[in-house]
Scaffold this active site. Structure first.
Site, PDB file in Angstrom:
ATOM      1  N   ASP A   1     100.312  36.567  58.771  1.00 45.49           N
ATOM      2  CA  ASP A   1     100.643  35.291  58.567  1.00 45.49           C
ATOM      3  C   ASP A   1     100.795  34.484  59.874  1.00 45.49           C
ATOM      4  OD1 ASP A   1     101.212  32.888  57.423  1.00 45.49           O
ATOM      5  OD2 ASP A   1     102.499  33.615  55.866  1.00 45.49           O
TER       6      ASP A   1
HETATM    7  C1  NOJ Z   1     101.872  29.995  56.381  1.00 44.69           C
HETATM    8  C2  NOJ Z   1     101.889  30.373  55.055  1.00 44.69           C
HETATM    9  O1  NOJ Z   1     102.905  31.411  54.778  1.00 44.69           O
HETATM   10  C3  NOJ Z   1     100.641  31.165  54.680  1.00 44.69           C
HETATM   11  O2  NOJ Z   1     100.607  31.295  53.180  1.00 44.69           O
HETATM   12  C4  NOJ Z   1      99.462  30.209  54.992  1.00 44.69           C
HETATM   13  O3  NOJ Z   1      98.149  30.689  54.572  1.00 44.69           O
HETATM   14  C5  NOJ Z   1      99.453  30.209  56.530  1.00 44.69           C
HETATM   15  N1  NOJ Z   1     100.522  29.303  56.752  1.00 44.69           N
HETATM   16  C6  NOJ Z   1      98.129  29.348  56.936  1.00 44.69           C
HETATM   17  O4  NOJ Z   1      98.082  27.939  56.556  1.00 44.69           O
END
Ligand code: NOJ
Length: 746
Positions: free
Chosen positions: A289
């Site tokens: 993430d």
């Molecule tokens: C953080 C989020 O937790 C995740 O779900 C997302 O895909 C990413 N950012 C990218 O935007």
């Protein structure tokens, strides 16, 4: 060798390897692997690390700002994938840099959070799950994939499948609720929808199941907080949902921000390698993430970013999202032998294979087709489907004296409330490339429906979330002038989603005061709720004549809700997450344990029982609950035998009669209870459902077929086995009501 000849050579390798084995997926996979190996042999260490690095464009911000000159990074071969960039022109311009200006001409992946639609926005995933309609869910992802790929994207960061039992957590809006069994079916449907029948199709994209693992169980429902649970809970409730996505062939997995029992997922070798790759045989790639490698330092398991990088890649991570840790530290880690080049090669290979699976090496611009972009965005059939899906996701929570559907004799209807006419609030969090101006609000939907034949009044009454009561009086006088009042209440779009935990999940601001005042007029009032999580609304439930939960319905929200309010569509949704009476009951979910001191339902406040002094144990609305404009009676539950062998099929039937005045769909649910286990078992577990149409006055016999093996669970020694013994089998309209019978497994 100049770039043209290298590219031609890569093309030849792909051509020869693929042409012999078109219809054999396994061979195709190994051919992709050999092609990837051929490229890896040509790559410098820096170029390899580039493939392991993902950066955001500056088109949108989906995490803490960490700006990079991503265009320059692409040019230098330091970025193998980009996210938050779409439209044919833009993607094409970036892809051109990768393909024409880098030494090896390796195309980029383009990722984006396409969570509930790309341009045509569907209800939030929690709302979709309330439809219990797997076909519709799969179709919505097919449409999302069609639109996203028409705008250059080839990778979505979805499905988010995190099981969640705490509505304080804002990201419950993105998941399928609290049940493992239903969540697993939905996870598989979403993967199939995104990836389609073949990733080589130009309207399929890579799916990414997230957030691995157990991100949906942060302590206190507070975003990004610690997760700590027993191994049994992890295996039994939280992991199967990700596994269902892996079994459905998901191409990528995203690690979660949280730790589990002291080990952050992004550095968890057991989770990423032993379990995901070795036990589950996941053969796609693993992305972190947003900057979660960097966060290993804050978690306190790495002294610095270099150590964080080494922990994560050695645990099994393939791609670093936005953190630049791989870019800045992996080469040194290889030199100091903390990371082997072999490990890097394996990670690069998985990412190159994904690019082969999409056919990007044959045509890096396959998603850059202007004609498709013009023709396949917000097509009328997509909008029609979105409208239907918005209606199907609605859950009728209360309907005393048949307040709904709206009586056709109403001459004046008042549409009141802070969410009555707010376009952007119809989108919800993670609305991808959806635009507020394309959304139909409730007020607009109602006007579209009555087409001038009814006088429509409207006023806000108050804002979503402040203390200003000055407009309530005027709203009351508007209500007084109407025959029927629709009251649009709930949360604004940014009150749920990422980084949107709440400690108080009642109606925000002064909305309850507005509701009290409007309901006190004595007019027939239907409350329409817009929210991304279960709310605690006991007072509203006791005073409002009717409550329709519409979640956050997307582009066509207003039209879909109007179809339900006026009775063109009979509501059939059922909750997939329990609505508590108050936050003190959380976590509250249907499949809890009995405890050693269960209450006697007749005496809910008895001393020395597992209860509270100040609220009953029961929720406001249980899992599986939802009303219809008609009524159904359940009778004659039967099973084919009362004693089963360990490899038998249990066939259960029940009669469902439509006892009301109109045709309706019912979601018939089957639950079991293992009465005596090797370890304690939940009081109920969903094992099946059927969504059926029953015409007015008719009776339908519903048949469930479950194999006894579905009664297996993790025993004390963590073996996944089936018990001999007695079970109860329930069939009912929700998790709290229904018919019961018994059987034994010998
Ligand atoms: C953080 C989020 O937790 C995740 O779900 C997302 O895909 C990413 N950012 C990218 O935007």
């Amino acid at each position: 060798m100049n770039h043209k000849s290298i590219y031609f050579m890569l093309f030849l390798i792909s051509f020869f390897l693929i042409s012999g084995c078109k219809n054999e997926p396994k061979n195709i996979l190994s051919s992709y692997e050999s092609k990837a190996d051929s490229i890896i042999r040509l790559m410098t260490l820096e170029e390899k690390i580039g493939q392991l690095s993902l950066f955001t464009s500056d088109w949108s911000s989906t995490g803490p700002t960490m700006r990079k000159d991503y265009i320059d990074l692409i040019r230098q071969g330091k970025a193998g994938s980009i996210f938050n960039a779409y439209t044919v022109d833009y993607v094409m311009s970036l892809q051109k840099i990768a393909v024409e200006e880098t030494r090896l001409h390796i195309p980029l992946l383009f990722g984006y959070d396409v969570i509930h639609g790309h341009r045509t926005i569907f209800p939030i995933p929690l709302g979709q799950s309330a439809s219990w309609d797997l076909e519709a869910i799969e179709k919505s992802e097919r449409i999302a994939a069609t639109e996203a790929t028409a705008e250059g994207l080839n990778w979505t960061f979805a499905p988010m499948v995190d099981l969640a039992r705490d509505p304080r957590w804002g990201r419950v809006m993105e998941g399928a609720g609290e049940d493992t069994w239903l969540g697993s079916q939905i996870a598989a449907a979403r993967v199939k929808g995104f990836q389609g029948s073949d990733l080589l199709n130009s309207n399929s994209l890579l799916a990414c199941v997230k957030h691995f693992a157990a991100y949906g169980a942060p302590q206190g429902g507070r975003e990004y907080h610690t997760v700590d649970m027993s191994e049994r809970s992890l295996y039994e409730w939280y992991l199967p949902v990700y596994k269902a996505a892996v079994d459905a062939g998901v191409a990528s997995v995203m690690t979660s921000f949280n730790e589990i029992a002291g080990v952050p997922s992004t550095s968890n070798k057991w989770l990423l390698t032993d379990l995901l790759r070795n036990d589950w045989k996941f053969n796609g790639f693993i992305v972190t993430d947003y900057s979660s490698i960097n966060e290993l330092v804050q978690h306190g398991v790495a002294a610095d970013l270099s150590e964080a990088g080494s922990l994560s890649i050695n645990a099994g991570v393939d791609m670093d999202m936005q953190g630049s840790v791989f870019m800045n530290h992996l080469a040194d880690l290889v030199k100091s032998q903390k990371v082997s080049e072999e490990t890097i090669n394996s990670a690069v290979k998985r990412i190159l294979v994904a690019k082969y699976k999409l056919g990007l090496f044959d045509d890096p611009y396959k998603y850059c087709n202007k004609k498709r972009e013009e023709e396949e965005i917000m097509r009328q059939d997509f909008l029609d489907f979105a409208r239907d899906f918005a209606a199907k996701s609605c859950v009728l929570l209360k309907n005393s004296n048949k307040t709904l559907p709206i009586n056709s004799g109403s001459k004046t209807i008042a549409v009141i409330g802070p969410l009555a006419d707010s376009k952007s609030d119809m989108l919800g969090f993670w609305s991808a490339a959806g635009k507020a101006e394309n959304c139909v609000t409730l007020l607009e939907g109602i006007k579209n429906k009555v087409k001038g034949s009814v006088n429509i009044l409207s006023t806000k009454g108050c804002n979503v979330n402040d203390n200003n009561t000055s407009e309530i009086k005027q709203a009351v006088s508007v209500a007084r002038n109407a025959d029927f009042v629709i009251l649009a209440l709930g949360e604004s779009r940014d009150m749920s989603g990422e980084a949107a935990s709440r400690t108080d999940i009642s109606l925000p601001g002064v909305q309850l005061e507005l509701a009290r005042a409007i309901i006190a007029t004595g007019k027939p009032v239907a409350v329409v709720l817009f929210n991304g999580r279960p709310l605690s609304i006991p007072e509203l439930d006791s005073i409002a004549p009717a409550i329709l939960e519409s979640w956050i319905g997307g582009t066509e929200a207003g039209n879909g809700i109007a179809d339900v309010l006026f009775g063109d569509i009979n509501p059939s949704g059922k909750l997939t997450m329990t609505f508590p009476r108050n936050v003190g009951q959380i976590p509250i979910f249907y499949n809890s344990k009995n405890t050693g001191r269960p209450i006697n339902p007749e005496k809910p406040f008895e001393k020395y029982k597992s209860n509270y002094l100040d609220a009953p144990n029961s929720p406001l609305y249980p899992f599986g609950y939802g009303l219809s404009y008609t009524t159904f009676s359940y009778s004659d539950i039967k099973i084919n035998k009362t004693e089963f062998q360990k490899d038998d099929q249990i066939i259960a039937t029940v009669e469902i009669k439509n006892t009301g005045e109109r045709d309706g769909e019912e979601i018939v649910q089957l639950y079991i209870r293992d009465l005596v286990g090797n370890v304690t078992r939940p009081v109920k577990e969903l094992k099946g459902f059927k969504k059926i149409l029953v015409k007015k006055g008719e009776t339908v016999i519903v048949t469930f077929n479950i194999s006894t093996s579905e009664l297996s669970y993790y025993h004390e020694d963590m073996s996944f086995t089936l018990d001999s013994g007695d079970f109860e089998l329930f069939v009912g309209p929700n998790s709290s009501e229904g018919l019961v019978t018994r059987f034994s497994v010998l």
